[in-house]
Write a protein that holds these residues in place. Structure first.
Motif, PDB file in Angstrom:
ATOM      1  N   GLN A 183      -1.471   7.376   3.655  1.00  0.00           N
ATOM      2  CA  GLN A 183      -0.237   8.164   3.558  1.00  0.00           C
ATOM      3  C   GLN A 183       0.331   8.033   2.157  1.00  0.00           C
ATOM      4  OE1 GLN A 183       3.074   5.480   5.557  1.00  0.00           O
ATOM      5  NE2 GLN A 183       1.073   5.074   6.487  1.00  0.00           N
ATOM      6  N   ARG A 218       3.980   8.050   0.058  1.00  0.00           N
ATOM      7  CA  ARG A 218       5.435   7.940   0.146  1.00  0.00           C
ATOM      8  C   ARG A 218       6.014   8.373  -1.195  1.00  0.00           C
ATOM      9  NH1 ARG A 218       6.161   2.267   3.600  1.00  0.00           N
ATOM     10  NH2 ARG A 218       4.676   2.866   5.247  1.00  0.00           N
ATOM     11  N   LEU A 228       5.245  10.982   3.552  1.00  0.00           N
ATOM     12  CA  LEU A 228       6.518  10.511   4.085  1.00  0.00           C
ATOM     13  C   LEU A 228       7.574  10.611   2.989  1.00  0.00           C
ATOM     14  CD1 LEU A 228       8.089   9.207   6.418  1.00  0.00           C
ATOM     15  CD2 LEU A 228       7.311   6.974   5.572  1.00  0.00           C
ATOM     16  N   ASP A 229       8.625  11.386   3.265  1.00  0.00           N
ATOM     17  CA  ASP A 229       9.751  11.503   2.334  1.00  0.00           C
ATOM     18  C   ASP A 229      10.559  10.217   2.467  1.00  0.00           C
ATOM     19  OD1 ASP A 229      11.674  12.341   0.603  1.00  0.00           O
ATOM     20  OD2 ASP A 229      12.392  14.031   1.805  1.00  0.00           O
ATOM     21  N   ALA A 230      10.205   9.225   1.654  1.00  0.00           N
ATOM     22  CA  ALA A 230      10.706   7.866   1.851  1.00  0.00           C
ATOM     23  C   ALA A 230      11.782   7.499   0.841  1.00  0.00           C
ATOM     24  CB  ALA A 230       9.546   6.866   1.763  1.00  0.00           C
ATOM     25  N   GLU A 277      -0.146   4.258   0.573  1.00  0.00           N
ATOM     26  CA  GLU A 277      -0.263   3.178   1.556  1.00  0.00           C
ATOM     27  C   GLU A 277      -1.485   3.445   2.414  1.00  0.00           C
ATOM     28  OE1 GLU A 277       1.326   0.459   2.653  1.00  0.00           O
ATOM     29  OE2 GLU A 277       3.313   0.441   1.717  1.00  0.00           O
ATOM     30  N   SER A 311      10.829   7.635   9.488  1.00  0.00           N
ATOM     31  CA  SER A 311       9.915   6.846  10.299  1.00  0.00           C
ATOM     32  C   SER A 311      10.656   5.635  10.858  1.00  0.00           C
ATOM     33  CB  SER A 311       8.706   6.383   9.471  1.00  0.00           C
ATOM     34  OG  SER A 311       9.100   5.446   8.487  1.00  0.00           O
TER      35      SER A 311
END
Length: 342
Positions: free
Chosen positions: A155, A157, A178-180, A202, A248
């Motif tokens: 993934q 981020r 993932l929009d982290a 990741e 998440s």
């Protein structure tokens, strides 16, 4: 006659255009007087272009990124490259030696940026990375794995509100983006303040090599380099659009006992679906652990025993109307990167 590209200068050394040079930056000395150095491989292309920093093992036990860097260095010919590539396979040299996520004083290096020349050990190492590498970079890819005994689905981020970071994330070709949020003191947050677009990859588990994670990471970096105009070589052709998740969370065990998992990394789950059972080791019964929402499993614990409150399953939320699309994305990803059985 075409004008020759100026050399790349770092640590009072010059790397000529079209060449590759190993640079060793002094970090510190151990208490037995052994010198510690940060090894930077610099590939300086013949043509002008971006300066990409690829770094791994900010957490010293995260090994997949180290092998990704090793393979990347072997793939790239600076004589055919535009821009400059700086590769740091091992940032946390202290943690790597001890097979530990942390520095010798138990601090997390990825909470020490931008650091200080006169600070503690982690602060000094972060300052070296910040001044010698991050301030020279135009783009950054930071390679990570899951923590010890936890596996992550490949993934990306990133802060998707930053257009350049979003473009890098989409080009990478991981199955999930993932929009982290950025954490204070992290390399990614510090780079953002510098205005340097940064993505974090990741995949896999600490202290383990995972072939799928390594291949996906190497392909992703090559894809980003092609998108940036640094090389003509791409990692793999796109067969799908990544699933973009906006948040998440970890599903935690509410009971004590043995964990009987009913899901795997990459599974699409729906609200109320059984994820696992928490069973008494004495055969007295079991409790069902259900998914609080629709989503995709992007991380799992690899330890089949847990006390109450321990994190078990990491789920990324995304638009429930795109569940079918997510299934297709994961199927296409597995087809591309899962090891072949001979």
């Amino acid at each position: 006659m075409a004008k020759r590209r100026p050399p790349f200068e770092i640590a009072e050394q010059q790397v000529q255009a079209g060449t590759q040079t190993s640079i060793k930056l002094p970090v510190a000395r151990l208490y037995n007087d052994t010198p510690m150095e940060l090894h930077v491989e610099v590939l300086h292309g013949k043509k002008d272009g971006p300066c990409l920093l690829v770094c791994a093992a900010i957490h010293g036990d995260e090994l997949n990124g180290i092998d990704i860097c090793r393979r990347l260095i072997k793939k790239i010919n600076p004589a055919r490259m535009a821009g400059t590539l700086m590769v740091v396979p091992i940032v946390n040299v202290f943690g790597f030696i001890h097979e530990s996520r942390y520095l010798p004083d138990r601090r997390d290096l990825n909470r020490c940026f931008p650091g200080s020349e006169r600070g503690a050990l982690g602060s000094r190492l972060a300052h070296l990375v910040y001044t010698e590498l991050m301030q020279r970079a135009s783009h950054i890819i930071d390679l990570h794995t899951g923590a010890i005994h936890r596996s992550n689905l490949p993934q990306i981020r990133a802060n998707l509100s930053e257009p350049d970071a979003k473009a890098m994330a989409e080009a990478f070709h991981a199955p999930v983006i993932l929009d982290a949020k950025q954490r204070d003191g992290s390399l990614r947050a510090t780079a953002s303040k510098l205005g340097v677009p940064t993505i974090l990859y990741e995949a896999g588990e600490a202290l383990r090599f995972d072939d799928t994670s390594i291949k996906t990471g190497l392909n992703g970096i090559l894809n980003v380099m092609k998108m940036l105009g640094m090389t003509q070589r791409r990692g793999s052709r796109k067969k799908y659009e990544p699933v973009i998740a906006n948040s998440s969370y970890w599903v935690r065990n509410e009971y004590d006992g043995l964990i009987i998992f009913r899901i795997r990394l990459g599974d699409i789950v729906s609200k109320g679906q059984t994820l696992a059972y928490s069973a008494s080791p004495h055969g007295e019964g079991e409790e069902t652990i259900r998914s609080p929402s629709d989503g995709i499993v992007i991380g799992v614990s690899n330890i089949p025993v847990a006390n109450g409150g321990e994190a078990l399953i990491h789920i990324a939320r995304y638009d429930a109307e795109k569940i079918g699309d997510a299934d297709e994305v994961l199927d296409a990803f597995m087809e591309d990167f899962e090891p072949r059985v001979l």
